[in-house]
Design an enzyme around this catalytic site. Structure first.
Site, PDB file in Angstrom:
ATOM      1  N   LYS A 108     -11.920  -5.567  70.852  1.00 51.44           N
ATOM      2  CA  LYS A 108     -12.130  -3.978  71.673  1.00 51.44           C
ATOM      3  C   LYS A 108     -13.030  -3.919  72.588  1.00 51.44           C
ATOM      4  O   LYS A 108     -13.044  -4.894  73.914  1.00 51.44           O
ATOM      5  CB  LYS A 108     -12.051  -2.887  70.462  1.00 51.44           C
ATOM      6  CG  LYS A 108     -11.206  -2.801  69.713  1.00 51.44           C
ATOM      7  CD  LYS A 108     -11.156  -1.394  68.869  1.00 51.44           C
ATOM      8  CE  LYS A 108     -10.749  -0.735  68.244  1.00 51.44           C
ATOM      9  NZ  LYS A 108      -9.505   0.425  68.715  1.00 51.44           N
ATOM     10  N   PHE A 143      -8.289  -0.248  58.195  1.00 50.38           N
ATOM     11  CA  PHE A 143      -7.099  -1.089  58.694  1.00 50.38           C
ATOM     12  C   PHE A 143      -7.536  -2.238  59.532  1.00 50.38           C
ATOM     13  O   PHE A 143      -8.335  -2.423  60.425  1.00 50.38           O
ATOM     14  CB  PHE A 143      -7.414   0.022  60.317  1.00 50.38           C
ATOM     15  CG  PHE A 143      -6.013  -0.353  61.169  1.00 50.38           C
ATOM     16  CD1 PHE A 143      -5.487   0.908  61.095  1.00 50.38           C
ATOM     17  CD2 PHE A 143      -6.416  -0.667  62.175  1.00 50.38           C
ATOM     18  CE1 PHE A 143      -4.225  -0.298  62.217  1.00 50.38           C
ATOM     19  CE2 PHE A 143      -5.222  -0.970  63.293  1.00 50.38           C
ATOM     20  CZ  PHE A 143      -3.844  -0.075  63.260  1.00 50.38           C
ATOM     21  N   ASP A 187     -14.615  -7.470  59.106  1.00 50.70           N
ATOM     22  CA  ASP A 187     -14.001  -7.032  60.608  1.00 50.70           C
ATOM     23  C   ASP A 187     -15.025  -6.231  61.540  1.00 50.70           C
ATOM     24  O   ASP A 187     -14.678  -4.971  61.254  1.00 50.70           O
ATOM     25  CB  ASP A 187     -12.840  -6.281  59.851  1.00 50.70           C
ATOM     26  CG  ASP A 187     -11.516  -5.978  61.771  1.00 50.70           C
ATOM     27  OD1 ASP A 187     -12.140  -5.576  62.316  1.00 50.70           O
ATOM     28  OD2 ASP A 187     -10.572  -4.804  60.948  1.00 50.70           O
TER      29      ASP A 187
END
Ligand code: PLP
Length: 398
Positions: free
Chosen positions: A252, A139, A223
């Site tokens: 985040k 993702f 990532d």
């Protein structure tokens, strides 16, 4: 006071249907707890999906936002500011990118990965590099470039055609060896697949990925949007595998709740972007960068990276000690934990947890994801054990 019927009606009438129905209307938070409109308290072991590193309403976060908002919130990228310079220097240090490192600021994880995608297109070393590799079940975000990299056809299908050139491969060393050659511009991957249910990569995978990408002039882009900013028990998960990427994306947890994302390049990758090739109106503004600076400084001075490692091991043990027939395995590192279930009843267990005053997440049918604030301590762990135990006990084993 807003009743569930009232707020869910208003939500349905005004919010885009793109997301599911919310589970509660939350009104405030403090530390590792949040409260809903009826006054019910929840222990937040999801932290806004690995975002609220310092928990809720932490004085360092509140102070950073308030002070910077009162001084200078936004200036456009025609200007720089001290918080922006400080955060870029801090990221070069904590990533290990060192003096050659360069930082691009965006506002989210997807934007950081869009920048990484453009970086990959600029890797023309040695000729025609038209391929970009990503992993099945990965993702990377919902914007078109990030979605093209995402290895879940169910998320991509409705939006075809995707930007071209991306191939998804299995998470095996054999697949790496078969796929990587000098026609590949970049390999992008999550060191731990968070959205897939906190899935670890096979032993030796990252080291082999580093060897092969280096050998063939391929950019290795990690990532770390979910795993970064101390969550896995080191600033970035790649440190635990003894490798350095050519680029890392983060978002985040670095802002602790303030939207911000970044791409950090290492070595020769720092030479690829030229003046005017990429930008963002909001990216790197003083409000976001001052807040991220304060959050990362607090993570460092309060020893929260180490706390993530220690508390992660304790939570894993608590889950094992519950000895529930639902639990097949416990995965992940630090405070990014996946509970693999024996049966596909993650949604029922997450709902039962919410009933008992605990927020966890059903990452998929048979995985529960746990990602508490990095500040968790003994009290929160005790409450977690009680409430998660109650939730597991409330759901029949089928
Ligand atoms: N990459 C990873 C590994 C993620 O976990 C996420 C979000 O869950 C993203 C990218 C996208 O980030 P954002 O939702 O901030 O765009």
């Amino acid at each position: 006071m807003s009743t569930e019927a009232e707020w869910s009606g208003r939500f349905g009438e005004s919010l885009m249907k793109s997301m599911g129905t919310p589970q509660a209307l939350l009104t405030r938070g403090e530390g590792c707890y949040v409260w809903d409109a009826s006054g019910k308290q929840y222990l937040d072991f999801l932290a806004g999906i690995a975002v609220n590193s310092l928990g809720h309403a932490h004085p360092v976060f509140v102070d950073a936002v308030s002070r910077q908002a009162a001084a200078l919130a936004h200036v456009s990228n025609y200007f720089t500011t001290t918080p922006q310079l400080e955060l870029a220097e801090r990221l070069k240090r904590i990533t290990g990118a060192g003096p050659e490192g360069r930082v691009y600021f965006g506002n989210s994880g997807a934007e950081a990965n869009e920048a990484a995608f453009k970086l990959a297109r600029l890797n023309r070393a040695g000729g025609d590099r038209h391929r970009m590799l990503a992993l099945h079940d990965s993702f990377h975000g919902r914007t078109m470039g990030a979605l093209a990299l995402t290895g879940k056809p169910s998320l991509r299908d409705a939006f075809e055609p995707m930007p071209p050139g991306v191939e998804h491969i299995d998470s095996t060393i054999e697949a790496l060896e078969r796929s990587i050659d000098s026609s590949v511009a970049a390999l992008i991957l999550e060191p731990i697949k968070g959205e897939a249910g906190v899935l670890d990569l096979p032993d030796g995978f990252l080291v082999r990925a580093r060897e092969l990408t280096e050998e063939h002039g391929v950019l290795l882009i990690l990532d770390e949007i979910q795993t970064g900013a101390g969550r896995t028990g080191s600033w970035f998960a790649y440190e635990q595998f003894g490798i350095r990427p050519d680029a890392v994306t983060m978002a985040k947890g670095m802002g602790g709740g303030f939207p911000i994302g970044a791409l950090v390049t290492f070595g020769w990758a720092s030479e690829l972007f030229q003046r005017g090739m990429h930008g963002s109106t909001f990216g790197g503004n003083p409000l976001a960068t001052a807040t991220a600076n304060a959050v990362l400084a607090e993570i460092e001075t309060a020893g929260l990276v180490q706390n993530a490692a220690v508390r992660g091991a304790q939570i894993t043990q608590i889950i094992r000690d519950l000895d529930s027939p639902h639990v097949a395995d416990v995965r992940g590192r630090g405070l990014l934990i996946g509970v693999g279930l024996a049966n596909p009843n993650a949604a029922a267990i997450a709902a039962a947890a919410l009933d008992s005053g605990l927020i966890v997440n059903a990452a998929n049918d048979s995985s529960i994801r746990i990602a508490p604030p990095l500040i968790v301590g003994d009290d929160e762990l005790r409450v977690f054990g009680e409430r998660f135990g109650a939730a597991l006990g409330a759901v029949p084993v089928v």
